[in-house]
Scaffold this motif. Structure first.
Motif, short mmCIF file in Angstrom:
data_model
loop_
_atom_site.label_atom_id
_atom_site.label_comp_id
_atom_site.label_asym_id
_atom_site.label_seq_id
_atom_site.Cartn_x
_atom_site.Cartn_y
_atom_site.Cartn_z
N ASP A 163 -13.53 -0.05 -8.50
CA ASP A 163 -14.10 1.15 -8.48
C ASP A 163 -13.34 2.28 -8.63
N ARG A 164 -12.11 2.21 -8.75
CA ARG A 164 -11.17 3.45 -8.84
C ARG A 164 -11.40 3.96 -10.20
N PRO A 165 -11.04 5.16 -10.40
CA PRO A 165 -11.03 5.89 -11.71
C PRO A 165 -10.45 4.96 -12.82
N TYR B 275 -0.79 -8.62 -2.23
CA TYR B 275 -2.04 -7.88 -2.71
C TYR B 275 -1.72 -7.13 -3.69
N ALA B 276 -2.10 -7.26 -5.03
CA ALA B 276 -1.92 -6.13 -5.89
C ALA B 276 -2.96 -5.59 -6.31
N PHE B 277 -4.04 -5.98 -6.31
CA PHE B 277 -5.31 -5.35 -6.75
C PHE B 277 -6.50 -6.12 -6.11
N GLU C 299 -9.13 5.25 -15.52
CA GLU C 299 -7.46 5.39 -16.14
C GLU C 299 -6.67 4.89 -15.16
N GLU C 300 -6.99 4.90 -14.13
CA GLU C 300 -6.15 4.10 -12.99
C GLU C 300 -6.14 2.56 -13.20
N VAL C 301 -7.38 2.16 -13.30
CA VAL C 301 -7.56 0.66 -13.67
C VAL C 301 -6.96 0.21 -14.75
N ASP D 160 1.57 11.58 -10.76
CA ASP D 160 0.35 11.08 -10.64
C ASP D 160 0.61 9.51 -10.06
N ARG D 161 -0.58 8.94 -9.87
CA ARG D 161 -0.82 7.91 -8.99
C ARG D 161 -0.01 6.60 -9.74
N LEU D 162 -0.14 6.45 -11.12
CA LEU D 162 0.52 5.83 -11.88
C LEU D 162 1.84 5.63 -11.87
N ASP E 210 0.84 -1.29 0.06
CA ASP E 210 -0.14 0.03 -0.08
C ASP E 210 1.03 1.19 0.12
N GLY E 211 0.25 2.29 -0.53
CA GLY E 211 0.80 3.73 -0.29
C GLY E 211 1.57 4.15 -1.60
N ASN E 212 1.29 3.56 -2.71
CA ASN E 212 1.98 4.00 -4.15
C ASN E 212 1.39 5.25 -4.53
N GLY E 213 0.12 5.57 -4.20
CA GLY E 213 -0.73 6.92 -4.82
C GLY E 213 0.05 7.90 -3.87
N ARG E 214 0.05 7.59 -2.69
CA ARG E 214 0.50 9.03 -1.72
C ARG E 214 1.82 9.12 -2.20
N GLY F 99 -4.28 1.59 -16.41
CA GLY F 99 -3.09 1.65 -16.18
C GLY F 99 -2.43 0.55 -15.53
N LEU F 100 -3.15 -0.04 -14.44
CA LEU F 100 -2.73 -0.99 -13.34
C LEU F 100 -2.98 -2.24 -14.22
N MET F 101 -3.66 -2.51 -15.16
CA MET F 101 -4.03 -3.75 -15.86
C MET F 101 -2.69 -3.61 -16.91
C1 IPE Z 1 -1.62 0.26 -3.37
O1 IPE Z 1 -1.12 1.60 -3.44
C2 IPE Z 1 -1.61 -0.36 -4.71
C3 IPE Z 1 -3.16 -0.63 -5.16
C4 IPE Z 1 -3.96 -0.60 -4.24
C5 IPE Z 1 -3.26 -1.18 -6.35
P1 IPE Z 1 -2.66 2.71 -3.34
O2 IPE Z 1 -2.90 2.87 -4.99
O3 IPE Z 1 -3.69 2.13 -2.56
O4 IPE Z 1 -1.62 3.90 -2.76
P2 IPE Z 1 -2.53 4.89 -1.64
O5 IPE Z 1 -2.93 3.93 -0.71
O6 IPE Z 1 -3.72 5.73 -2.36
O7 IPE Z 1 -1.39 5.84 -1.46
#
Ligand code: IPE
Ligand code: IPE
Ligand code: MG
Length: 250
Positions: free
Chosen positions: A72-74, A64-66, A76-78, A34-36, A22-26, A80-82
């Motif tokens: 339910d995330r935007p 735990y990757a997804f 664009e992010e979904v 950006d989050r990606l 957890d914490g990639n986005g922050r 990008g993650l795929m």
């Molecule tokens: C974890 O980081 C990765 C996934 C859930 C895919 P987050 O994307 O939840 O990052 P934060 O928690 O918003 O910082």
């Protein structure tokens, strides 16, 4: 770092480590990105930690990757993650093979786009002969979904007459979970300072030792893994018994 590694008791390694990455986005936001960008950097941590666990001789590592809820995330992010997932699997499968690592996937794969499912299926087949560490990716996974699908399958077996409700034991239930055949996680790590389980392996974590760190996933490295394992090795696991019973020398 090597001196820290040397203090790990290899006879007392957790048989199974599970990580909520957890914490990639922050992390990305803190860099003004950006989050990606955070997710891309998280892949380097995955590589590092997989290598760290394999070097130590950990049998099972679940990442735990997804989550089911992450759909339910935007959009664009979904997407990008795929794409990142497919790219990473394609790139890493050779390294997995070289290191004798077998890939497993747990989760509701029917929700994944077909191109991602196909890529995963190929990697599962290619690595299925490997006998070293088991790397379990939790993708489109949630524990409540997993338990409900287990209950549905059990209900069908009862209805068809192949299973007597009297014979539904913990071990029968566990055979219907995605983690059938895997040992329960003994150590669960969550990064980035959140103190919750977020629908991850709720049944299997019943007696896991929980370790929370403020380190954001893209900053997590082997050294942080060693710290978590050392913390685990200091704990007394009682499984409901008393300390005296656990330490009884016969
Ligand atoms: C974890 O980081 C990765 C996934 C859930 C895919 P987050 O994307 O939840 O990052 P934060 O928690 O918003 O910082
Ligand atoms: C949990 O992280 C899921 C993964 C790491 C894949 P989230 O960021 O989705 O969890 P919450 O929303 O903070 O509980
Ligand atoms: Mg998060």
């Amino acid at each position: 770092m090597d001196s820290l590694k040397a203090t790990i008791d290899l006879q007392k390694l957790p048989a199974h480590i599970a990580i909520i990455m957890d914490g990639n986005g922050r992390w990305a936001k803190e860099q003004g990105q950006d989050r990606l960008f955070g997710h891309y950097h998280g892949v380097e941590s995955v590589r590092n930690v997989v290598e760290g666990c394999a070097e130590l001789g950990v049998g099972y590592l679940t990442l735990y990757a997804f989550s089911t809820e992450n759909w339910d995330r935007p959009a664009e992010e979904v997407t990008g993650l795929m794409e990142l997932l497919v790219q990473t699997i394609r790139k890493e499968v050779e390294t997995l093979n070289k290191n004798n690592i077998r890939l497993h996937v747990i989760g509701n794969l029917s929700m994944m786009p077909p191109y991602a499912r196909n890529e995963l299926q190929e990697a599962l087949t290619i690595t299925s002969v490997n006998t070293g560490m088991n790397l379990v990716m939790a993708l489109s996974y949630s524990s409540r979904w997993e338990m409900i699908q287990a209950v549905k399958t059990i209900a069908i077996e009862v209805q068809e007459g192949s299973l007597d409700p009297e014979n539904i034991t913990a071990s029968v239930f566990e055979k219907h979970l995605c983690t059938s055949g895997f040992p329960d996680p003994e150590l669960m790590i969550r990064t980035s300072g959140e103190f919750r389980i977020s629908n991850f392996l709720l049944y299997q974590l019943a007696y896991a030792e929980l370790y929370f760190t403020h380190v954001r996933w893209p900053d997590f490295r082997k050294i942080n893994l060693y710290e978590a394992i050392l913390d685990f090795q200091k704990r007394e696991r009682r499984f409901g018994k008393t300390s005296e019973q656990i330490n009884l020398v016969i």
